[in-house]
Design an enzyme around this catalytic site. Structure first.
Site, PDB file in Angstrom:
ATOM      1  CB  SER A 136       6.919 -11.025  28.274  1.00  0.00           C
ATOM      2  OG  SER A 136       6.666 -12.189  27.527  1.00  0.00           O
ATOM      3  CE1 TYR A 160      10.696 -16.165  24.175  1.00  0.00           C
ATOM      4  CE2 TYR A 160       8.551 -15.538  25.037  1.00  0.00           C
ATOM      5  CZ  TYR A 160       9.816 -16.054  25.226  1.00  0.00           C
ATOM      6  OH  TYR A 160      10.202 -16.467  26.479  1.00  0.00           O
ATOM      7  CB  THR A 186      13.843 -13.933  23.936  1.00  0.00           C
ATOM      8  OG1 THR A 186      13.654 -12.839  24.829  1.00  0.00           O
ATOM      9  CG2 THR A 186      14.183 -15.182  24.744  1.00  0.00           C
ATOM     10  CE  LYS A 276      15.483 -11.905  29.105  1.00  0.00           C
ATOM     11  NZ  LYS A 276      14.894 -13.249  29.082  1.00  0.00           N
ATOM     12  CG  HIS A 300      14.335 -18.014  29.386  1.00  0.00           C
ATOM     13  ND1 HIS A 300      14.152 -17.545  28.116  1.00  0.00           N
ATOM     14  CD2 HIS A 300      13.103 -17.975  29.958  1.00  0.00           C
ATOM     15  CE1 HIS A 300      12.869 -17.248  27.921  1.00  0.00           C
ATOM     16  NE2 HIS A 300      12.206 -17.496  29.031  1.00  0.00           N
TER      17      HIS A 300
HETATM   18  C1  LIG Z   1       7.719 -16.576  35.369  1.00  0.00           C
HETATM   19  C2  LIG Z   1       8.722 -16.190  34.357  1.00  0.00           C
HETATM   20  C3  LIG Z   1       8.332 -15.893  33.060  1.00  0.00           C
HETATM   21  C4  LIG Z   1       9.277 -15.509  32.111  1.00  0.00           C
HETATM   22  N1  LIG Z   1       8.850 -15.170  30.849  1.00  0.00           N
HETATM   23  C5  LIG Z   1       9.761 -14.719  29.939  1.00  0.00           C
HETATM   24  C6  LIG Z   1       9.347 -14.275  28.664  1.00  0.00           C
HETATM   25  O1  LIG Z   1       8.164 -14.262  28.344  1.00  0.00           O
HETATM   26  N2  LIG Z   1      10.299 -13.845  27.797  1.00  0.00           N
HETATM   27  C7  LIG Z   1      11.642 -13.818  28.120  1.00  0.00           C
HETATM   28  O2  LIG Z   1      12.457 -13.413  27.297  1.00  0.00           O
HETATM   29  N3  LIG Z   1      12.047 -14.222  29.339  1.00  0.00           N
HETATM   30  C8  LIG Z   1      11.153 -14.655  30.254  1.00  0.00           C
HETATM   31  N4  LIG Z   1      11.574 -15.044  31.499  1.00  0.00           N
HETATM   32  C9  LIG Z   1      13.020 -14.951  31.841  1.00  0.00           C
HETATM   33  C10 LIG Z   1      13.319 -13.582  32.436  1.00  0.00           C
HETATM   34  O3  LIG Z   1      13.224 -12.566  31.475  1.00  0.00           O
HETATM   35  C11 LIG Z   1      14.750 -13.554  33.005  1.00  0.00           C
HETATM   36  O4  LIG Z   1      15.657 -13.934  31.998  1.00  0.00           O
HETATM   37  C12 LIG Z   1      14.907 -14.480  34.212  1.00  0.00           C
HETATM   38  O5  LIG Z   1      13.764 -14.446  35.036  1.00  0.00           O
HETATM   39  C13 LIG Z   1      16.129 -14.059  35.018  1.00  0.00           C
HETATM   40  O6  LIG Z   1      16.348 -14.917  36.086  1.00  0.00           O
HETATM   41  P1  LIG Z   1      15.844 -14.637  37.592  1.00  0.00           P
HETATM   42  O7  LIG Z   1      14.396 -15.003  37.617  1.00  0.00           O
HETATM   43  O8  LIG Z   1      16.663 -15.535  38.417  1.00  0.00           O
HETATM   44  O9  LIG Z   1      16.051 -13.162  37.869  1.00  0.00           O
HETATM   45  C14 LIG Z   1      10.645 -15.443  32.461  1.00  0.00           C
HETATM   46  C15 LIG Z   1      11.030 -15.735  33.766  1.00  0.00           C
HETATM   47  C16 LIG Z   1      10.097 -16.100  34.718  1.00  0.00           C
HETATM   48  C17 LIG Z   1      10.550 -16.389  36.105  1.00  0.00           C
END
Ligand SMILES: Cc1cc2nc3c(=O)[nH]c(=O)nc-3n(C[C@H](O)[C@H](O)[C@H](O)COP(=O)(O)O)c2cc1C
Length: 429
Positions: A136, A160, A186, A276, A300
């Site tokens: 990320s 981002y 994203t 995304k 997300h």
């Molecule tokens: C703790 C956490 C931090 C995340 N940080 C980002 C991020 O920095 N950038 C991003 O595009 N998605 C982020 N996401 C979303 C994940 O990339 C992903 O889309 C999501 O976790 C998928 O769902 P799931 O947790 O049910 O597998 C984050 C998700 C979590 C749980």
């Protein structure tokens, strides 16, 4: 009448199979976890409340994530019979390269907060399993550190686009230079979602020592030991002033980003560009017409707009519209290998796991991530065998029914046409 006899000592002895006790507590703990939910329970026990809630939680009423998980639980599989499934091949091709399993690790911010090994544990585990790892923009390990942890494997960078465009563009160039082959742009984050658990916990980066956090630390000494004896928790790629996660996201994110930004990124990054956070069919078509290399249907993990479309429900429509023209990955709510298999059957080319990986990380660092991947891989292989397909390509929509509990009210009943006419009248007036 049951005939009885005295047990013979030899027979008794043969029944006694005492296993050699596992002395390594972490190994014991992880081996006892049979599902991702088991890893989640261990994670909860071992991680300070604020960090666990930041990971586990979602936005507002947390309905998006609950619905996405329920959609997966509501799958019905339709197996074939009498096929030779002694061997199954779980490997696939995605965004121009191979993956040994049909899922990769999703990008997550602040990952070293969950457990100090953070992204390096994720990248190392991805390397060992032969699957892609995504870093990320808000990562707590640098592009170069991830590259070093997964030098021969596939690394993807999540972007981002921030108010200060030069910072974002600099990261894209660094990722390209480090050999990252795919960029996730994203697009579901014009502002931060309302993560109410974080607000209630007074969660900030870095974590503050208050009476509450100190009390919470007592049963979790190892997390704090790690936290205090390893390099400080900070963004590896960004400088930030600290604050709550929402404040930091809002300061960094730019609500004015648009389709124009896509063109600039395209010029900067030689690899695949994947968007995304796509959440409708029209945007999917538009993006494909603009020449992107792939889409991730995602809300997300329910952390942005609450009550957003369930990506798994959206999948068939998007596949119908653009599936022949581009590659489609999906995430949000995947907690079981069967969820992955169902997604592939409904036309997804790939899946991403966010929390499933982070629960493993919190439960046991690198070994915990290995365990999470092994649990999912095992579930995928077994589900494929029971559905009786021997490769990912053989999975088809006929193998799955999406049982739908909630259906949209019919437009006629809701008199949407009437509402639209009223809005038009008001506009004309
Ligand atoms: C703790 C956490 C931090 C995340 N940080 C980002 C991020 O920095 N950038 C991003 O595009 N998605 C982020 N996401 C979303 C994940 O990339 C992903 O889309 C999501 O976790 C998928 O769902 P799931 O947790 O049910 O597998 C984050 C998700 C979590 C749980």
């Amino acid at each position: 009448m049951v005939q009885r006899q005295l047990p013979k000592p030899k027979e008794l002895f043969e029944l006694m199979r005492f296993k050699k006790p596992e002395l390594d507590a972490k190994k014991r703990r992880l081996a006892a976890a049979l599902t991702i939910e088991d890893l989640r329970r261990i994670a909860k026990r071992r991680t300070p409340k604020a960090a666990f809630d930041y990971t586990d939680g979602a936005a507002e009423g947390e309905l998006s994530i609950a619905r996405a998980r329920r959609a997966f639980r509501d799958i019905e599989f339709h197996p074939s019979i009498l096929r030779d499934v002694s061997r199954v091949d779980t490997s696939t091709e995605i965004f121009g390269g191979p993956s040994a399993l049909p899922f990769g690790i999703a990008p997550t911010g602040f990952t070293r907060l969950m457990q100090t090994e953070g992204e390096i544990a994720g990248a190392g585990a991805a390397r060992a399993a032969g699957i892609p790892f995504s870093l990320s923009t808000l990562g707590t390990s640098s592009i170069e550190q991830v590259r070093a942890a997964n030098p021969a494997g596939r690394n993807w960078f999540q972007l981002y686009v921030m108010r200060d465009r030069e910072i974002s563009y600099g990261l894209v160039e660094r990722a390209a230079k480090a050999g990252f082959d795919t960029l996730f742009f994203t697009v579901d984050t014009p502002v931060a979602g309302a993560r109410l658990r974080d607000t209630r916990n007074g969660f900030s980066i870095p974590p503050q020592l208050t009476l509450r956090t100190v009390l919470d630390a007592i049963p979790r000494p190892w997390w704090w030991f790690d936290f205090l004896t390893t390099p400080p928790l900070e963004f590896a790629s960004l400088t930030s002033t600290g604050g709550t996660v929402g404040e930091m996201l809002d300061a960094a994110m730019d609500p004015t980003i648009s389709f124009d930004d896509l063109r600039i990124i395209r010029e900067l990054f030689p690899g695949r560009i994947v968007i995304k956070g796509v959440q409708n069919v029209e945007d999917s078509r538009r993006l494909v017409d603009l020449g992107v290399d792939g889409l991730v249907l995602s809300n997300h993990g329910g952390r942005q707009l609450d009550r957003a479309p369930v990506p798994f429900h959206l999948l068939p429509e998007v596949v119908r519209e653009v599936g022949a023209d581009t590659e489609i990955a999906i995430d949000t709510g995947i907690m079981n290998g069967a969820d992955v298999v169902a997604s592939l059957a409904m036309g997804a080319d790939f899946t991403l796991i966010g929390r499933a990986y982070l629960y493993g990380l919190m439960a046991g660092g690198r070994a915990g991530v290995d365990r999470a991947i092994a649990i999912l891989a095992d579930q995928i292989e077994r589900t494929m065998k029971l559905v009786q397909v021997s490769s990912v390509e053989e999975l088809e929509p006929r193998h799955v029914t999406q049982l739908v509990r909630m259906v949209p009210r019919r437009a006629e009943d809701a008199d949407l046409a009437g509402a639209a006419r009223r809005i038009e009248r008001q506009r004309d007036a």
